[in-house]
Design a protein around this motif. Structure first.
Motif, PDB file in Angstrom:
ATOM      1  N   PRO A 144      -5.607  -6.148  -9.758  1.00 47.29           N
ATOM      2  CA  PRO A 144      -7.122  -5.853  -9.548  1.00 47.29           C
ATOM      3  C   PRO A 144      -7.464  -6.156  -8.316  1.00 47.29           C
ATOM      4  O   PRO A 144      -8.132  -5.652  -7.745  1.00 47.29           O
ATOM      5  CB  PRO A 144      -7.850  -7.187 -10.444  1.00 47.29           C
ATOM      6  CG  PRO A 144      -6.653  -7.096 -11.706  1.00 47.29           C
ATOM      7  CD  PRO A 144      -5.402  -7.013 -10.764  1.00 47.29           C
ATOM      8  N   SER A 145      -6.712  -7.066  -7.400  1.00 47.94           N
ATOM      9  CA  SER A 145      -6.955  -7.321  -6.290  1.00 47.94           C
ATOM     10  C   SER A 145      -5.782  -7.952  -5.552  1.00 47.94           C
ATOM     11  O   SER A 145      -5.053  -8.811  -6.014  1.00 47.94           O
ATOM     12  CB  SER A 145      -8.044  -8.407  -6.007  1.00 47.94           C
ATOM     13  OG  SER A 145      -8.299  -8.774  -4.600  1.00 47.94           O
ATOM     14  N   GLU A 198      -1.618  14.350  -9.279  1.00 48.65           N
ATOM     15  CA  GLU A 198      -1.407  13.632 -10.457  1.00 48.65           C
ATOM     16  C   GLU A 198      -0.567  14.558 -11.649  1.00 48.65           C
ATOM     17  O   GLU A 198       0.306  14.311 -12.231  1.00 48.65           O
ATOM     18  CB  GLU A 198      -2.711  12.734 -11.182  1.00 48.65           C
ATOM     19  CG  GLU A 198      -2.179  12.066 -12.408  1.00 48.65           C
ATOM     20  CD  GLU A 198      -3.313  11.185 -13.085  1.00 48.65           C
ATOM     21  OE1 GLU A 198      -3.172  10.610 -14.059  1.00 48.65           O
ATOM     22  OE2 GLU A 198      -4.431  11.477 -12.367  1.00 48.65           O
ATOM     23  N   THR A 207       4.046   1.597  -1.029  1.00 48.91           N
ATOM     24  CA  THR A 207       4.695   1.763  -1.998  1.00 48.91           C
ATOM     25  C   THR A 207       3.823   1.830  -3.410  1.00 48.91           C
ATOM     26  O   THR A 207       4.476   1.815  -4.485  1.00 48.91           O
ATOM     27  CB  THR A 207       5.855   0.802  -2.344  1.00 48.91           C
ATOM     28  OG1 THR A 207       5.103  -0.470  -2.290  1.00 48.91           O
ATOM     29  CG2 THR A 207       6.630   0.794  -1.003  1.00 48.91           C
ATOM     30  N   TYR A 208       2.403   1.786  -3.419  1.00 51.35           N
ATOM     31  CA  TYR A 208       1.682   1.851  -4.410  1.00 51.35           C
ATOM     32  C   TYR A 208       1.598   0.683  -5.289  1.00 51.35           C
ATOM     33  O   TYR A 208       0.828   0.736  -6.291  1.00 51.35           O
ATOM     34  CB  TYR A 208       1.556   3.154  -5.124  1.00 51.35           C
ATOM     35  CG  TYR A 208       1.552   4.320  -4.589  1.00 51.35           C
ATOM     36  CD1 TYR A 208       0.050   4.958  -4.697  1.00 51.35           C
ATOM     37  CD2 TYR A 208       2.355   4.968  -3.694  1.00 51.35           C
ATOM     38  CE1 TYR A 208      -0.150   6.204  -4.054  1.00 51.35           C
ATOM     39  CE2 TYR A 208       1.974   6.049  -2.771  1.00 51.35           C
ATOM     40  CZ  TYR A 208       0.778   6.970  -3.111  1.00 51.35           C
ATOM     41  OH  TYR A 208       0.478   7.885  -2.440  1.00 51.35           O
ATOM     42  N   LYS A 234       0.867  -1.213   0.019  1.00 53.93           N
ATOM     43  CA  LYS A 234       0.039   0.058   0.004  1.00 53.93           C
ATOM     44  C   LYS A 234       0.856   1.239   0.207  1.00 53.93           C
ATOM     45  O   LYS A 234       0.581   2.187  -0.679  1.00 53.93           O
ATOM     46  CB  LYS A 234      -1.025  -0.091   1.200  1.00 53.93           C
ATOM     47  CG  LYS A 234      -1.848   1.087   1.044  1.00 53.93           C
ATOM     48  CD  LYS A 234      -2.913   1.009   2.505  1.00 53.93           C
ATOM     49  CE  LYS A 234      -3.878   2.356   2.526  1.00 53.93           C
ATOM     50  NZ  LYS A 234      -4.725   2.466   1.271  1.00 53.93           N
ATOM     51  N   ASP A 261      -4.516  -9.116  -2.051  1.00 51.79           N
ATOM     52  CA  ASP A 261      -5.316  -9.222  -0.647  1.00 51.79           C
ATOM     53  C   ASP A 261      -4.484 -10.487   0.114  1.00 51.79           C
ATOM     54  O   ASP A 261      -3.547 -10.983  -0.761  1.00 51.79           O
ATOM     55  CB  ASP A 261      -6.637  -9.498  -0.922  1.00 51.79           C
ATOM     56  CG  ASP A 261      -6.897 -10.367  -1.908  1.00 51.79           C
ATOM     57  OD1 ASP A 261      -6.013 -11.503  -2.328  1.00 51.79           O
ATOM     58  OD2 ASP A 261      -8.275 -10.467  -2.256  1.00 51.79           O
ATOM     59  N   ASP A 279      -0.068  -2.109  -4.673  1.00 52.41           N
ATOM     60  CA  ASP A 279      -1.251  -2.651  -4.718  1.00 52.41           C
ATOM     61  C   ASP A 279      -2.301  -1.930  -5.997  1.00 52.41           C
ATOM     62  O   ASP A 279      -3.240  -2.881  -6.603  1.00 52.41           O
ATOM     63  CB  ASP A 279      -2.009  -2.320  -3.329  1.00 52.41           C
ATOM     64  CG  ASP A 279      -2.164  -0.951  -2.950  1.00 52.41           C
ATOM     65  OD1 ASP A 279      -1.234  -0.196  -3.694  1.00 52.41           O
ATOM     66  OD2 ASP A 279      -3.285  -0.778  -2.416  1.00 52.41           O
ATOM     67  N   ARG A 280      -1.879  -1.108  -6.292  1.00 54.04           N
ATOM     68  CA  ARG A 280      -2.521  -0.382  -7.392  1.00 54.04           C
ATOM     69  C   ARG A 280      -2.526  -1.115  -8.821  1.00 54.04           C
ATOM     70  O   ARG A 280      -3.088  -1.023  -9.712  1.00 54.04           O
ATOM     71  CB  ARG A 280      -2.041   1.082  -7.674  1.00 54.04           C
ATOM     72  CG  ARG A 280      -2.585   1.989  -6.491  1.00 54.04           C
ATOM     73  CD  ARG A 280      -2.046   3.454  -6.907  1.00 54.04           C
ATOM     74  NE  ARG A 280      -2.617   4.260  -5.732  1.00 54.04           N
ATOM     75  CZ  ARG A 280      -2.520   5.664  -5.920  1.00 54.04           C
ATOM     76  NH1 ARG A 280      -2.009   6.096  -7.394  1.00 54.04           N
ATOM     77  NH2 ARG A 280      -2.791   6.422  -4.986  1.00 54.04           N
ATOM     78  N   LEU A 281      -1.233  -2.009  -8.987  1.00 56.51           N
ATOM     79  CA  LEU A 281      -0.929  -2.727 -10.123  1.00 56.51           C
ATOM     80  C   LEU A 281      -1.929  -3.945 -10.194  1.00 56.51           C
ATOM     81  O   LEU A 281      -1.924  -4.547 -11.241  1.00 56.51           O
ATOM     82  CB  LEU A 281       0.600  -3.004 -10.142  1.00 56.51           C
ATOM     83  CG  LEU A 281       1.613  -2.026 -10.008  1.00 56.51           C
ATOM     84  CD1 LEU A 281       2.905  -2.702  -9.694  1.00 56.51           C
ATOM     85  CD2 LEU A 281       1.488  -1.168 -11.348  1.00 56.51           C
TER      86      LEU A 281
END
Length: 234
Positions: A94-95, A209, A87-88, A85, A97, A90-92
């Motif tokens: 779809p899920s 952004e 380091t971003y 989270k 978890d 998780d954005r890469l």
């Protein structure tokens, strides 16, 4: 503890077993592991020295074990989720978890390829990336020299941002929002007794952004942003 199926285990399972034993505090013997897994001692040697080279393994009295500094540092699923989270990463996905982490755990070969172009230039040995990271987290002032040999003191580093194949330092100095290329920062020193407060309006600009996408154009003082935000860090 030995398993009868060990000599039929693939590389991933063998490494997983070795890692588990190391983090359990066991001392491992090359001959014993070679016999258990039905491989040559050279194979186990490569496991410990190359394939698991990222782990701080030491050799004492003929046995391999985890160093005292790393023993007990095994991360939990919650730690992995937190790292993803902040380091971003998780954005890469779809899920991203607990279920995905469970599927990936113990698997040596990644099922993914997330291609990020490397920096255009080799990383400078003077950048002190870990020091910069600590400065952001601890909100400590920085002193450093740029590529023109100009000295900067009491730089308030808000964020390190990677965009368009380059790392950038974004922060405040002399009441001006100033951006530096990581490649151009040298002789970094962190001040132990000088800290700063985050100005939330400035931070909102830095993490926006539009600002991030235009970072390569902001490697000069951008007074206009501070005037628009009506304030600066203390």
């Amino acid at each position: 503890m030995k398993t009868k199926k060990a000599n039929h285990d693939p590389l991933g399972i063998r490494l997983s077993i070795i890692i588990d034993r190391l983090y359990s505090g066991e001392g491992l013997s090359l001959p014993a592991l070679a016999t258990e897994f039905g491989v040559h001692e050279r194979t186990i040697y490569r496991d410990l020295h190359e394939r698991l080279g990222c782990i701080d393994i030491i050799r004492e009295n003929g046995h391999y074990r985890l160093s005292k500094n790393q023993l007990g540092s095994r991360k939990t699923v919650a730690d992995i989720l937190k790292l993803a989270k902040i380091t971003y990463i998780d954005r890469l996905f779809p899920s991203f978890d607990k279920e995905l982490i469970s599927v990936l755990s113990g698997n040596v070969t990644s099922p993914f390829i997330v291609y990020t172009p490397p920096p255009e230039e080799l990383v400078t040995p003077f950048g002190s990336f870990t020091i910069l990271t600590k400065a952001v987290i601890q909100r400590k002032c920085l002193h450093f020299v740029d590529k023109h040999h100009q000295r900067y003191k009491k730089y308030h580093l808000y964020r390190l941002i990677y965009v368009k194949q380059q790392w950038y330092l974004t922060g405040v100095i002399d009441k001006k929002l100033k951006v530096f290329s990581y490649q151009d920062v040298m002789n970094v020193e962190i001040s132990d007794d000088e800290s700063f407060d985050i100005n939330e309006k400035i931070l909102d600009i830095i993490i926006s952004e539009a600002f991030i996408q235009n970072l390569p154009h902001f490697q000069v003082s951008v007074d206009i942003y501070l005037k628009a935000s009506d304030g600066s860090s203390n």
